[in-house]
Design a protein around this motif. Structure first.
Motif, PDB file in Angstrom:
ATOM      1  N   LEU A   4      45.533  10.415 -18.199  1.00  0.00           N
ATOM      2  CA  LEU A   4      44.583   9.496 -17.563  1.00  0.00           C
ATOM      3  C   LEU A   4      45.277   8.164 -17.287  1.00  0.00           C
ATOM      4  O   LEU A   4      45.820   7.533 -18.188  1.00  0.00           O
ATOM      5  CB  LEU A   4      43.377   9.273 -18.483  1.00  0.00           C
ATOM      6  CG  LEU A   4      42.271   8.354 -17.949  1.00  0.00           C
ATOM      7  CD1 LEU A   4      41.539   9.015 -16.789  1.00  0.00           C
ATOM      8  CD2 LEU A   4      41.272   8.016 -19.067  1.00  0.00           C
ATOM      9  N   PRO A  14      41.615  16.815 -14.718  1.00  0.00           N
ATOM     10  CA  PRO A  14      42.368  16.594 -15.954  1.00  0.00           C
ATOM     11  C   PRO A  14      43.435  17.643 -16.246  1.00  0.00           C
ATOM     12  O   PRO A  14      44.282  17.429 -17.113  1.00  0.00           O
ATOM     13  CB  PRO A  14      41.274  16.621 -17.029  1.00  0.00           C
ATOM     14  CG  PRO A  14      40.196  17.467 -16.453  1.00  0.00           C
ATOM     15  CD  PRO A  14      40.219  17.205 -14.977  1.00  0.00           C
ATOM     16  N   SER A  51      37.319   8.903 -18.382  1.00  0.00           N
ATOM     17  CA  SER A  51      37.383  10.357 -18.246  1.00  0.00           C
ATOM     18  C   SER A  51      36.027  10.985 -17.931  1.00  0.00           C
ATOM     19  O   SER A  51      35.961  12.063 -17.340  1.00  0.00           O
ATOM     20  CB  SER A  51      37.943  10.977 -19.533  1.00  0.00           C
ATOM     21  OG  SER A  51      37.122  10.657 -20.646  1.00  0.00           O
TER      22      SER A  51
END
Length: 239
Positions: free
Chosen positions: A208, A199, A213
């Motif tokens: 994203l 990330p 996630s």
């Protein structure tokens, strides 16, 4: 090969294996760990570019150890309290799946041609989750075969159990590929535009672009191994 947290988790996993399977369980786990770790180090110069894509490197932390060895540890505890052939099958399939996936990833990245994504059947960058190559698929089969052979010889398993471990271990690698293609998180770096698994990139939060996630590589590894074990146990009971 292990971070400090990975070493602690490895001791816990190894202790559970020893309780149920003795030194033979450690040998099976060691076959996976040593072979996959050596492959991750092999031709490291060519794999160096993958550091930018993958969330973690070749040094395994606690989450990676648990994702690949947690089910085997649970099988060790189960056979300690309730001996059953199913525990040996769970041990074999879980480690065959982990070995198959690792061999496919480590050797597949060395293929001369880029892999093909199973989402759109287009060639994508080497190291992309959810992509396959002929070399990687063959390596995955050989990785599962190695664990099936070692498990069968050590525990004197039947030919039927051998093929169950071989098939469902390899099938676990295929499940991992599917989950990696559709559910595993993938990000785009805001600065360099690179598609990555982490990330944060270029010291900035990435965007994203695929998956969830909370579903990362360790999560995918654990789910795929667990799915392979449950399917293997289900069909074994059916037979």
């Amino acid at each position: 090969m292990l971070s400090p947290s990975g070493a602690v988790m490895a001791v816990l996993v190894g202790s559970c294996l020893t309780l149920g399977f003795g030194i033979k369980g450690i040998i099976v786990m060691g076959t996976f760990f040593v072979s996959s770790s050596l492959l991750s180090k092999w031709n490291g110069k060519k794999k160096s570019s993958l550091v930018e894509i993958h969330e973690k490197g070749s040094v395994r932390d606690w989450a990676q150890v648990l994702a690949n060895g947690g089910i085997a540890a649970a099988a060790g505890l189960s056979v300690f309290f309730w001996p059953t052939p199913l525990s040996f099958l769970a041990l074999g399939i879980s480690l065959a799946s982990a070995n198959s996936d690792t061999w496919a990833s480590e050797l597949g990245t060395l293929s001369k041609r880029p892999p093909i994504s199973i989402r759109n059947f287009k060639r994508v960058a080497t190291g992309t989750s959810g992509a396959i190559s002929l070399g990687g698929t063959l390596a995955g089969f050989l990785g599962s075969l190695l664990i099936a052979v070692v498990s069968t010889l050590l525990f004197q398993l039947s030919l039927e159990l051998f093929f169950f471990i071989l098939f469902f271990g390899f099938f676990g690698m295929l499940i991992d590929t599917i989950l990696g293609a559709y559910l595993q998180a993938e990000y785009i770096c805001r600065k360099c535009g690179l598609h990555i698994e982490k990330p944060i990139h270029c010291h900035e939060e990435a965007v994203l672009c695929k998956g969830s996630s909370w579903i990362r590589n360790d999560t995918v590894n654990f789910i795929s191994s667990l799915s392979a074990v449950l399917l293997g146990l289900f069909f074994f009971n059916g037979f």
